[in-house]
Design a protein around this motif. Structure first.
Motif, short mmCIF file in Angstrom:
data_model
loop_
_atom_site.label_atom_id
_atom_site.label_comp_id
_atom_site.label_asym_id
_atom_site.label_seq_id
_atom_site.Cartn_x
_atom_site.Cartn_y
_atom_site.Cartn_z
N UNK A 150 31.72 22.36 -9.03
CA UNK A 150 30.78 22.18 -9.64
C UNK A 150 30.30 20.47 -9.32
N UNK A 151 31.68 19.61 -9.62
CA UNK A 151 31.30 18.30 -9.33
C UNK A 151 30.97 17.68 -7.83
N UNK A 152 31.53 18.61 -6.73
CA UNK A 152 31.12 18.47 -5.65
C UNK A 152 29.51 18.77 -5.45
N UNK A 153 29.14 20.17 -5.87
CA UNK A 153 27.74 20.40 -5.77
C UNK A 153 26.93 19.43 -6.55
N UNK A 154 27.39 18.94 -7.68
CA UNK A 154 26.40 18.03 -8.20
C UNK A 154 26.23 16.72 -7.45
N UNK A 155 27.54 16.23 -6.67
CA UNK A 155 27.32 15.19 -5.91
C UNK A 155 26.38 15.54 -4.75
N UNK A 156 26.61 16.66 -4.21
CA UNK A 156 25.65 17.10 -3.13
C UNK A 156 24.17 17.11 -3.68
N UNK A 157 24.13 17.65 -4.73
CA UNK A 157 22.81 17.62 -5.35
C UNK A 157 22.24 16.34 -5.42
N UNK A 158 22.94 15.55 -6.06
CA UNK A 158 22.32 13.96 -6.15
C UNK A 158 22.02 13.33 -4.89
N UNK A 159 22.82 13.71 -4.00
CA UNK A 159 22.45 13.26 -2.54
C UNK A 159 21.15 14.01 -2.14
N UNK A 160 20.96 15.14 -2.42
CA UNK A 160 19.90 15.82 -1.88
C UNK A 160 18.82 15.26 -2.76
N UNK A 161 18.85 15.12 -3.84
CA UNK A 161 17.85 14.61 -4.91
C UNK A 161 17.14 13.32 -4.20
N UNK A 162 18.08 12.46 -3.80
CA UNK A 162 18.00 11.01 -3.29
C UNK A 162 17.13 11.26 -1.87
N UNK A 163 17.94 12.14 -1.19
CA UNK A 163 16.93 12.62 0.36
C UNK A 163 15.58 12.80 -0.18
N UNK A 164 15.30 13.78 -1.23
CA UNK A 164 14.06 14.25 -1.34
C UNK A 164 13.13 12.99 -1.98
N UNK A 165 13.81 12.23 -2.80
CA UNK A 165 12.91 11.14 -3.12
C UNK A 165 12.44 10.18 -2.24
N UNK A 166 13.60 9.90 -1.31
CA UNK A 166 13.19 9.05 0.06
C UNK A 166 12.40 9.94 0.90
N UNK A 167 12.53 11.14 0.96
CA UNK A 167 11.50 11.77 1.88
C UNK A 167 10.13 11.81 1.27
N UNK A 168 10.09 11.82 -0.14
CA UNK A 168 8.67 11.78 -0.71
C UNK A 168 8.26 10.46 -0.52
N UNK A 169 9.03 9.29 -0.92
CA UNK A 169 8.51 7.90 -0.83
C UNK A 169 7.95 7.64 0.80
N UNK A 170 8.70 8.12 1.96
CA UNK A 170 8.46 8.12 3.30
C UNK A 170 7.25 8.71 3.46
#
Length: 274
Positions: A150-170
């Protein structure tokens, strides 16, 4: 099935619903075994879905209720009964002693059976606790692995959220750039339309000017032709006048010459007179 002794002090702090479930599970397993053997504590725990401590306390009373009660050993014949017939009583007492010994033997057998069952019960409890400890250890290990996953998945989810935020910003920047480009394109289209309109107006003006120039050129050509004709006539007239002037000058010169000759001939000579 109701158990009157289920409210004993050994498990008085256990909720009645839990006690009922444990007793019902034990009764079901006992019936399924044909009443030939008491049910295993771990099986009762699994069937009742109860805590091991609760099951062990309730099962102790459950087993005790089904044990053969111990017989009470009779004392020796009281002395007060001897006068009533020692022989009769003696025979009766032998029979009673035999019966009592039978009960005693049965009680001893029951006690031995109960002790064996209690030992089996303790073994079952130990095995059940060991099994439960193993299950808890496996569950803890699985929980630890699950928490790590779950910790790994949370880290991956945080990375995906950051990517989603970056993609939304872009995407927002791209939309802004697209809107800006579309606005510039509209301005260029408007400028091109204005330029085309100005070009059309200029072309119309040039066409009108060309037409006017053509009309003026044609009119000037007519005037130049007329002027040329008039100039030709004037040149002819000037030529005639020049000819007349030349003839007049010639005639004048001739007259002047003739007059001079006449004058010289009519003048007296002074030398001859002297």
């Amino acid at each position: 099935m109701e158990h009157p002794s289920s409210a004993m002090n050994s498990h008085a702090d256990i909720a009645p619903d839990i006690v009922r479930r444990i007793n019902e599970a034990a009764d079901q397993l006992y019936e399924e075994a044909g009443r030939n053997a008491f049910p295993n504590v771990d099986a009762v725990r699994r069937r009742a879905r109860a805590n091991m401590n609760h099951v062990s306390l309730v099962m102790r009373d459950w087993r005790h209720e089904r044990m053969v009660p111990s017989a009470v050993q009779e004392d020796a014949l009281p002395a007060s009964l001897e006068p009533a017939g020692r022989q009769l009583l003696h025979a009766f007492w032998r029979e009673a002693s035999a019966i009592a010994n039978g009960h005693l033997q049965a009680a001893q057998t029951g006690w031995e059976q109960e002790r064996g069952e209690l030992e089996e019960f303790r073994d079952q409890l130990a095995a059940a606790f060991d099994t439960q400890a193993g299950e808890l250890t496996a569950a803890y290990q699985a929980s630890s692995a699950l928490r790590a996953e779950m910790g790994k998945q949370e880290e991956q989810l945080a990375v995906l959220k950051q990517r989603a935020n970056d993609a939304e910003t872009n995407a927002g920047n791209a939309r802004a750039a697209l809107e800006h480009g579309q606005a510039q394109l509209r301005e260029l289209h408007e400028s091109l339309r204005q330029a085309q309109l100005a070009q059309q107006q200029l072309a119309q003006q040039l066409q009108d000017q060309h037409a006017a120039a053509a009309v003026a050129a044609e009119r000037n050509l007519g005037e130049q032709t007329r002027y040329a004709e008039q100039l030709g006539q004037a040149r002819q007239e000037v030529a005639g006048l020049r000819a007349q002037l030349a003839a007049a000058l010639t005639s004048k010169n001739g007259l002047l010459t003739s007059g001079a000759d006449v004058k010289s001939n009519s003048k007296p000579r002074k030398e001859n007179r002297s």
